[in-house]
Design an enzyme around this catalytic site. Sequence first.
Site, short mmCIF file in Angstrom:
data_model
loop_
_atom_site.label_atom_id
_atom_site.label_comp_id
_atom_site.label_asym_id
_atom_site.label_seq_id
_atom_site.Cartn_x
_atom_site.Cartn_y
_atom_site.Cartn_z
CD GLU A 76 45.36 10.40 -17.36
OE1 GLU A 76 44.90 9.39 -16.45
OE2 GLU A 76 46.14 11.12 -17.01
CB CYS A 132 39.48 4.00 -16.51
SG CYS A 132 39.58 5.67 -15.06
#
Length: 480
Positions: free
Chosen positions: A225, A259
């Site tokens: 990720e 993010c």
Amino acid sequence: MADTTRPINETPARDAEIDRVFMLQKKAFAAEPYPSVGQREARLNALIHAVETNEKRIIDAVNSDFSSRSRHETLLAEIIVSVSAAKAAKRHLKKWMRARGVATPVHMKPARSRIEPQPLGVIGIISPWNYPLQLALSPAAAALAAGNRVLIKPSELTPATAEIMREIIRAEFEESVMAVVTGGVEVGQAFSSVPFDHLLFTGSTAIGQRVYMAAAKNLTPVTLELGGKSPAIIDESADIGKAALSIAQGKLFNAGQTCVAPDYVLTPRAKLGATVDALAGSARTLYPEIDTSGDYTAIISQRHFARLKALVDEARNVGAKIVEVGSSNALDPQRKLPLTIVVDPPPDIALMKEEIFGPVLPVLSVSGREEAIEHINDGERPLALYWFGEDSAARNEVLRRTHAGGVTVNDTLWHVAQENLPFGGVGKSGIGAYHGEKGFEAFSHMKPVFYQSRFASNKMLYPPFSEKTDKLLKMARKII
Ligand code: NAD
């Protein structure tokens, strides 16, 4: 940010403590390779209990790690998101654990075919500092639901949260079920060289690449990720005010240290001024008192603060117009950086090459949809993409001609916040996905099982081969 100075293929030293807990969990898994629904539910309840009964301590720990982290952001993005991942897994557990029947081709009938989820074993989780609890515990919930043992390595930049996670997990779980090991880069390197049955890493693309290489030595499957530069596109058909408010909210949540925060904005050239004004106005509405209100989160460290300042300084030095919204001298010692809009920066400065990961927002003017698509496709595939507008044909064209890990239309961030959508990157923004059922599947072996029938016709294809075999094969070729 991260230490990327060591040779990428160096073999890291093993860590005796990590190896000890890993072996303990491995043995425990071998002794109980298929936990029942009840056991899994009990583990998910323990996770929920650990978080809910320590809510105040978690909020304080995250606040001290950031020096100032909005209590509401911690409640929403750490506590509620982690607990909701565990609750959603509990709700759907029986269905997810069930074997999935799949169709069997006519020439193989009356056999049956099924996909039977099976726990993988011991799952390693390496988590970053920006959402230090959520990004460790929400994958942990998926791994426990799938019947695995879990070992977590949190970020060294949020030591108070890491310590509290270790404590509350130790209080609720046998070490052989779930445990936390703490430490920095060396521990991370040793951790990623352990032969886990699956390794989930959340962090930067540069470190993700190292983790991928370390895992490859054991052929450990990974979910990566990662990050990237996520664009927000304002279409001609958009309401600029509404789009700007959503973009400002998504950018300023956790002070841009997200993010999936919109990294930069693409807006029609004729609307550049209106977009910048609306973004600045939105930031003032959302955070009227940055220095005195606890709503606005600080930058995690002086090093990260200096990096963001340097990105803006470089843009200023090359002549880009900078709009600082509510800047004041009182903010620097608090490491609070207000929204800083950089208007039409040139493409070759660090601001336009690196993931920003802070409240600095380049706003780029484009001649239209085509230029926006080209701009996105010229860069690496981002983790998220945001599109604002009412023209559905324009929207579909952008979605079909660009890649992104996930998309929210007419808002920011929210595709990540619901368990029914898988979450993950594409290209350099990540490999694999989790959340909800996708997380359960990521940490399971989705094992195909073919149940042969005693009336099976395939024995007619056994040797010795004859003319009859040729006839059967000819027939088979017609029906496949
Ligand atoms: P980072 O890559 O510096 O660190 C992440 C973790 O890796 C930490 O626990 C760290 O100790 C560990 N680590 C460091 N060096 C290592 C090595 N050589 N081998 C193994 N582990 C090592 O990331 P960060 O600064 O903590 O987080 C910010 C980055 O994470 C941003 O790029 C952001 O986009 C990304 N991120 C992605 C997601 C997502 O879900 N896709 C979520 C949050 C953050």
